[in-house]
Design a protein around this motif. Structure first.
Motif, PDB file in Angstrom:
ATOM      1  N   MET A 103       0.829  -1.201   0.000  1.00  0.00           N
ATOM      2  CA  MET A 103       0.000   0.000   0.000  1.00  0.00           C
ATOM      3  C   MET A 103       0.868   1.256   0.000  1.00  0.00           C
ATOM      4  O   MET A 103       0.542   2.235  -0.672  1.00  0.00           O
ATOM      5  N   ALA A 104       1.979   1.231   0.741  1.00  0.00           N
ATOM      6  CA  ALA A 104       2.885   2.387   0.775  1.00  0.00           C
ATOM      7  C   ALA A 104       3.444   2.672  -0.610  1.00  0.00           C
ATOM      8  O   ALA A 104       3.704   3.822  -0.951  1.00  0.00           O
ATOM      9  N   ALA A 105       3.601   1.619  -1.406  1.00  0.00           N
ATOM     10  CA  ALA A 105       4.109   1.777  -2.777  1.00  0.00           C
ATOM     11  C   ALA A 105       2.982   2.097  -3.761  1.00  0.00           C
ATOM     12  O   ALA A 105       3.216   2.192  -4.968  1.00  0.00           O
ATOM     13  N   GLY A 106       1.757   2.247  -3.254  1.00  0.00           N
ATOM     14  CA  GLY A 106       0.632   2.586  -4.116  1.00  0.00           C
ATOM     15  C   GLY A 106       0.043   1.404  -4.864  1.00  0.00           C
ATOM     16  O   GLY A 106      -0.735   1.577  -5.794  1.00  0.00           O
ATOM     17  N   GLU A 107       0.401   0.191  -4.449  1.00  0.00           N
ATOM     18  CA  GLU A 107      -0.086  -1.009  -5.133  1.00  0.00           C
ATOM     19  C   GLU A 107      -1.356  -1.531  -4.462  1.00  0.00           C
ATOM     20  O   GLU A 107      -1.465  -1.533  -3.237  1.00  0.00           O
ATOM     21  N   GLY A 108      -2.278  -2.014  -5.279  1.00  0.00           N
ATOM     22  CA  GLY A 108      -3.475  -2.636  -4.759  1.00  0.00           C
ATOM     23  C   GLY A 108      -3.120  -3.971  -4.113  1.00  0.00           C
ATOM     24  O   GLY A 108      -2.135  -4.608  -4.477  1.00  0.00           O
ATOM     25  N   VAL A 109      -3.914  -4.382  -3.136  1.00  0.00           N
ATOM     26  CA  VAL A 109      -3.648  -5.602  -2.391  1.00  0.00           C
ATOM     27  C   VAL A 109      -4.898  -6.465  -2.363  1.00  0.00           C
ATOM     28  O   VAL A 109      -5.998  -5.970  -2.130  1.00  0.00           O
ATOM     29  N   SER A 110      -4.700  -7.782  -2.591  1.00  0.00           N
ATOM     30  CA  SER A 110      -5.776  -8.756  -2.487  1.00  0.00           C
ATOM     31  C   SER A 110      -5.367  -9.828  -1.498  1.00  0.00           C
ATOM     32  O   SER A 110      -4.184 -10.133  -1.365  1.00  0.00           O
TER      33      SER A 110
END
Length: 150
Positions: A66-73
């Motif tokens: 999330m800190a890198a701006g990536e979505g997480v599943s």
């Protein structure tokens, strides 16, 4: 809970900032403590929540993405995925994924005419593929150094 969550949670700027601030605290705690259960206290609350260490380790990985701006599943390892879901997680086309399945590179089973892929098998393939990529990059670096290109 047996819900299969494939739609990623996409962080906005506020989520990214919060994750960037929280991540060092979580990783520092994990590095300095070996407890199998971790007590979480919420400021201003008298209640304490006890969670397994693995959940906090997973939280650290979620925060890093999330800190890198990536979505997480989050996908349970025992979950069975459709070929479309598996292809989306790999970020490849469905026909390419089916080729991997037919070549035996990813374990799967058939339910009637449909293929199902265990999430654990997909993650094992990703780990093997990542390792092969690292080894290939290391070999290219070694060859480049021998040739004096680096």
């Amino acid at each position: 809970m047996s819900v299969l969550a494939l739609s990623p949670v996409e962080p906005d700027d506020s989520d990214m900032t919060t994750a960037v601030e929280a991540l060092p605290h979580v990783t520092a705690y994990l590095a300095s403590h070996t407890d199998r259960a971790i007590r979480l206290e919420v400021a201003g609350e008298s209640e304490t929540l006890v969670v397994p260490r693995g959940a906090v380790e997973l939280l650290a990985r979620v925060l890093a993405h999330m800190a890198a701006g990536e979505g997480v599943s989050v996908v349970p390892s025992h979950a069975e995925l459709t070929t479309q879901q598996a292809a989306e997680l790999l970020n490849v086309s469905r026909p390419f994924l089916i080729g991997l399945l037919e070549d035996g590179k990813i374990e799967h089973r058939k339910v009637g005419k449909h293929r199902r892929v265990k999430a654990a098998s997909l993650m094992a393939y990703i780990a093997r593929d990542d390792q092969q990529r690292r080894e290939a990059a290391d070999e290219l670096t070694r060859i480049s150094q021998e040739m004096g290109l680096l």
